[in-house]
Write a protein that holds these residues in place. Structure first.
Motif, PDB file in Angstrom:
ATOM      1  N   UNK A  89       0.787  -1.271  -0.012  1.00 37.59           N
ATOM      2  CA  UNK A  89       0.021   0.158  -0.062  1.00 37.59           C
ATOM      3  C   UNK A  89       0.742   1.181   0.159  1.00 37.59           C
ATOM      4  N   UNK A  90       2.117   1.197   0.661  1.00 36.62           N
ATOM      5  CA  UNK A  90       2.827   2.328   0.995  1.00 36.62           C
ATOM      6  C   UNK A  90       3.280   2.715  -0.395  1.00 36.62           C
ATOM      7  N   UNK A  91       3.881   1.642  -1.004  1.00 40.69           N
ATOM      8  CA  UNK A  91       4.609   1.766  -2.479  1.00 40.69           C
ATOM      9  C   UNK A  91       3.662   2.352  -3.387  1.00 40.69           C
ATOM     10  N   UNK A  92       2.342   1.737  -3.506  1.00 38.17           N
ATOM     11  CA  UNK A  92       1.257   2.435  -4.236  1.00 38.17           C
ATOM     12  C   UNK A  92       1.149   3.964  -3.994  1.00 38.17           C
ATOM     13  N   UNK A  93       0.895   4.173  -2.727  1.00 41.10           N
ATOM     14  CA  UNK A  93       0.755   5.817  -2.574  1.00 41.10           C
ATOM     15  C   UNK A  93       1.897   6.544  -3.001  1.00 41.10           C
ATOM     16  N   UNK A  97       0.288  10.739  -7.423  1.00 42.72           N
ATOM     17  CA  UNK A  97       0.868  12.218  -7.487  1.00 42.72           C
ATOM     18  C   UNK A  97       0.587  12.655  -5.839  1.00 42.72           C
ATOM     19  N   UNK A  98       1.467  13.544  -5.593  1.00 42.23           N
ATOM     20  CA  UNK A  98       1.591  13.966  -4.160  1.00 42.23           C
ATOM     21  C   UNK A  98       0.508  14.988  -3.977  1.00 42.23           C
ATOM     22  N   UNK A  99      -0.788  14.469  -3.778  1.00 42.01           N
ATOM     23  CA  UNK A  99      -1.865  15.489  -3.331  1.00 42.01           C
ATOM     24  C   UNK A  99      -2.186  15.303  -2.052  1.00 42.01           C
ATOM     25  N   UNK A 100      -2.991  16.129  -1.424  1.00 49.00           N
ATOM     26  CA  UNK A 100      -3.384  16.369  -0.073  1.00 49.00           C
ATOM     27  C   UNK A 100      -3.845  14.887   0.436  1.00 49.00           C
ATOM     28  N   UNK A 101      -4.856  14.081  -0.134  1.00 46.49           N
ATOM     29  CA  UNK A 101      -5.275  13.000   0.554  1.00 46.49           C
ATOM     30  C   UNK A 101      -4.218  11.949   0.274  1.00 46.49           C
ATOM     31  N   UNK A 102      -3.640  11.915  -0.659  1.00 46.98           N
ATOM     32  CA  UNK A 102      -2.658  10.897  -0.945  1.00 46.98           C
ATOM     33  C   UNK A 102      -1.618  10.980   0.139  1.00 46.98           C
ATOM     34  N   UNK A 103      -0.978  12.179   0.506  1.00 44.29           N
ATOM     35  CA  UNK A 103      -0.127  12.317   1.678  1.00 44.29           C
ATOM     36  C   UNK A 103      -0.858  12.087   3.003  1.00 44.29           C
ATOM     37  N   UNK A 104      -1.814  12.306   3.145  1.00 47.05           N
ATOM     38  CA  UNK A 104      -2.641  12.096   4.501  1.00 47.05           C
ATOM     39  C   UNK A 104      -2.545  10.358   4.499  1.00 47.05           C
ATOM     40  N   UNK A 105      -2.961   9.697   3.403  1.00 46.71           N
ATOM     41  CA  UNK A 105      -3.138   8.253   3.474  1.00 46.71           C
ATOM     42  C   UNK A 105      -1.619   7.719   3.709  1.00 46.71           C
ATOM     43  N   UNK A 106      -0.682   8.534   2.809  1.00 46.26           N
ATOM     44  CA  UNK A 106       0.772   7.612   3.074  1.00 46.26           C
ATOM     45  C   UNK A 106       1.117   8.105   4.772  1.00 46.26           C
ATOM     46  N   UNK A 107       0.636   8.965   5.010  1.00 44.04           N
ATOM     47  CA  UNK A 107       1.406   9.555   6.630  1.00 44.04           C
ATOM     48  C   UNK A 107       0.499   8.460   7.630  1.00 44.04           C
ATOM     49  N   UNK A 108      -0.817   7.925   7.296  1.00 46.54           N
ATOM     50  CA  UNK A 108      -1.413   6.892   8.043  1.00 46.54           C
ATOM     51  C   UNK A 108      -0.720   5.583   7.952  1.00 46.54           C
TER      52      UNK A 108
END
Length: 108
Positions: A89-93, A97-108
């Protein structure tokens, strides 16, 4: 292999011409040869015992003797699967593209 080499060395010493000339040396080398042959046969018995137990399913034996060990192995396997799933999942995120929701999910 080491005990086989020790037997070969002791038998080579027995065939040494010095053994014919010196009776005390012959006695010592004969004792060494006997000890090395006994050690080799003992080692061979141990190896055969280990191999026969391995083929007989010692894993079942240990799992019945150490149930907590079996549980720990299962927990480890489950944790490893979870880790691999989350890592993908981390690799997929990270590829997205580094947008707000993607960065939030990546941080999670």
């Amino acid at each position: 292999a080491m005990s086989k080499s020790a037997v070969k060395i002791s038998s080579d010493l027995l065939s040494n011409p010095l053994c014919e000339q010196e009776p005390s040396f012959l006695e010592m080398v004969t004792a060494l040869d006997t000890a090395m042959k006994r050690m080799d046969s003992f080692n061979q018995e141990k190896v055969n015992m280990v191999w026969s137990k391995e083929r007989g399913g010692t894993g079942d034996l240990f799992s019945s003797v150490f149930p907590s060990l079996n549980m720990a192995v299962k927990r480890r396997e489950q944790t490893l699967q979870d880790y691999k799933r989350l890592q993908s999942k981390v690799e997929k995120y990270e590829e997205k593209e580094r947008t707000g929701p993607v960065l939030a999910k990546l941080h999670q």
